[in-house]
Scaffold this active site. Structure first.
Site, PDB file in Angstrom:
ATOM      1  N   ASP A  84     -15.650  -3.735  -6.142  1.00 21.42           N
ATOM      2  CA  ASP A  84     -15.725  -4.991  -5.403  1.00 21.42           C
ATOM      3  C   ASP A  84     -17.142  -5.535  -5.556  1.00 21.42           C
ATOM      4  OD1 ASP A  84     -13.723  -6.266  -3.073  1.00 21.42           O
ATOM      5  OD2 ASP A  84     -15.810  -6.876  -2.870  1.00 21.42           O
ATOM      6  N   ARG A 127       0.836  -1.203   0.000  1.00 17.30           N
ATOM      7  CA  ARG A 127       0.000   0.000   0.000  1.00 17.30           C
ATOM      8  C   ARG A 127       0.871   1.253   0.000  1.00 17.30           C
ATOM      9  NH1 ARG A 127      -3.634  -3.432   2.984  1.00 17.30           N
ATOM     10  NH2 ARG A 127      -2.600  -3.040   4.986  1.00 17.30           N
ATOM     11  N   CYS A 138      -2.239 -14.155  -4.092  1.00 15.69           N
ATOM     12  CA  CYS A 138      -2.033 -14.691  -2.747  1.00 15.69           C
ATOM     13  C   CYS A 138      -2.154 -16.211  -2.738  1.00 15.69           C
ATOM     14  CB  CYS A 138      -3.017 -14.070  -1.761  1.00 15.69           C
ATOM     15  SG  CYS A 138      -4.754 -14.418  -2.137  1.00 15.69           S
ATOM     16  N   ASP A 176      -5.777  -6.944  -6.761  1.00 11.29           N
ATOM     17  CA  ASP A 176      -5.495  -7.720  -5.551  1.00 11.29           C
ATOM     18  C   ASP A 176      -6.627  -8.724  -5.336  1.00 11.29           C
ATOM     19  OD1 ASP A 176      -4.340  -8.626  -3.210  1.00 11.29           O
ATOM     20  OD2 ASP A 176      -5.218  -7.041  -1.977  1.00 11.29           O
ATOM     21  N   PHE A 188     -10.980  -5.426  -6.743  1.00 16.81           N
ATOM     22  CA  PHE A 188     -11.103  -6.297  -5.571  1.00 16.81           C
ATOM     23  C   PHE A 188     -10.716  -5.479  -4.335  1.00 16.81           C
ATOM     24  CE2 PHE A 188      -9.587  -8.828  -9.198  1.00 16.81           C
ATOM     25  CZ  PHE A 188     -10.624  -9.758  -9.336  1.00 16.81           C
TER      26      PHE A 188
END
Length: 391
Positions: free
Chosen positions: A247, A209, A336, A296, A225
């Protein structure tokens, strides 16, 4: 009776890797209960480690200690917790945030335990039978290490099912405030510690960030996202001209909107409730352009068999994002999925750039924040990977 490994299967333990798979075991007592502390020996009977049993899991045992003289008792957990917190306090930017991951499972010698701190609220999560057996000792240790805190349990992840465990979410000690906040580099954010993703926030993206914040001055930013808007807030703090946050979750977007308004940035932010895949395609077809895009996404790959399908998902979103970037635009793209190797992720993004007809240059490789450390003997702890590209 100790747990006896098959010949040749002790090599990973000698390299101090903490996992023992079912297929590595030659003999074990049929009476080992979930969470039992067992001594682990090689085929010749040489002591290797002391571990906690997970009879329902393919990872049949996880190592507590490689020291034959170290007992596993209540004092063990208190020592490990103190050591984990001391390591975080030595990180150079510790005072810049009140939200931290204080315990990161195997990386802190506590397999199956995650502890996140949001100011005066401490959230813990147990995911293994070995750790579950020591729950009372861990709670007592947390109360000692974090005196006066509100203690919350978020043991509700699906992996507990593989350990034969059910979900548990509760306030263990203290009175949970109606709203929980933490501050990160001057940005105040609210977290839903009982129902939010993970334990409420993606603390692993803290450093990334900051990278977006440094790159965002004057930019038209698209945050995909976005969850509760962490990357968007960082971009606005860095002087972004406008941020579009997308989102599929209405509650997450509502919180993202409150965050932006609380900082006085409401007029510079647009919040869109939409499927990101469909939104990106529609924006490209409409001829939209952005100077900086953040991707992300949630984990696309939960098992090895899902790697091909997951790669197609990563390629799709990166393809459309790269098409949406203005010349000189920047992309921060992440995965991730721990099962996706960094080299394959880069190849997926490279293929997306090729198909999109753009040339991308990697400015930086990105990873999880320093409070999510990776043991040299346990590379599996490195799950978050990212690229900062310029087109």
């Amino acid at each position: 009776m100790p747990l006896i490994l098959a010949p040749g299967r002790e090599k990973s333990l000698r390299r101090r890797h903490p996992w023992i798979f079912a297929g590595a075991i030659a003999r074990q007592s049929p009476t080992f209960s979930p969470g039992a502390v067992v001594d682990v020996c090689d085929a010749q009977g040489t002591w290797l480690a002391r571990a906690g049993m997970s009879p329902a899991s393919q990872i049949r045992a996880r190592v507590w200690t490689f020291d034959p003289d170290e007992p596993v008792d209540a004092a063990f957990f208190l020592r490990r917790l103190h050591a984990a917190v001391a390591r975080r306090r030595r990180l150079p930017d510790f005072t810049a945030s009140t939200g931290w991951r204080m315990v990161f499972a195997e990386s802190d010698g506590l397999p199956g335990l995650v502890v996140d701190v949001y100011g005066a609220v401490v959230v813990f999560q147990m995911v293994t039978a070995g750790m579950e057996a020591w729950r009372e000792a861990v709670v007592a240790a947390l109360e000692t290490v974090f005196p006066g805190c509100v203690l919350v349990e978020r043991s509700d992840v699906s992996v507990r099912g593989k350990e034969g465990l059910g979900p548990r979410v509760q306030v263990v000690r203290g009175s949970l405030p109606e709203r929980v906040f933490f501050e990160e580099h001057g940005i105040r954010m609210e977290v839903d510690v009982l129902h939010g993703h993970k334990t409420g926030m993606y603390l692993d993206q803290r450093d990334n960030r900051q990278a977006v914040r440094r790159a965002a001055f004057g930019a038209r930013v698209l945050n995909c996202f976005c969850y509760t808007g962490g990357f968007g807030l960082a971009a606005l703090a860095g002087g972004a001209a406008h941020v579009t946050q997308v989102d599929v979750s209405a509650p997450a977007l509502a919180l993202a909107k409150r965050h932006a308004e609380a900082h006085g940035w409401g007029a510079k932010v647009e919040h869109v409730e939409a499927d990101v895949f469909a939104f990106l395609r529609a924006q490209a077809q409409a001829g939209a352009r952005y100077d900086l895009i953040v991707l992300d996404p949630p984990k696309f790959i939960e098992a090895k068999a899902a790697i091909p399908r997951g790669c197609r998902g990563y390629k799709d979103i990166n393809y459309w994002a790269l098409r949406l970037l203005a010349p000189g635009g920047q992309l921060f793209t992440f995965s991730c999925s721990g099962l996706l190797e960094e080299s394959l992720f880069q190849k997926v993004v490279a293929d997306a750039a090729l198909d999109a007809g753009v040339e991308g240059r990697i400015l930086a490789r990105l990873t999880q924040a320093a409070d999510h450390p990776v043991l040299t003997s346990f590379p599996e702890a490195a799950y978050l990977k990212g690229l900062h590209l310029m087109v």
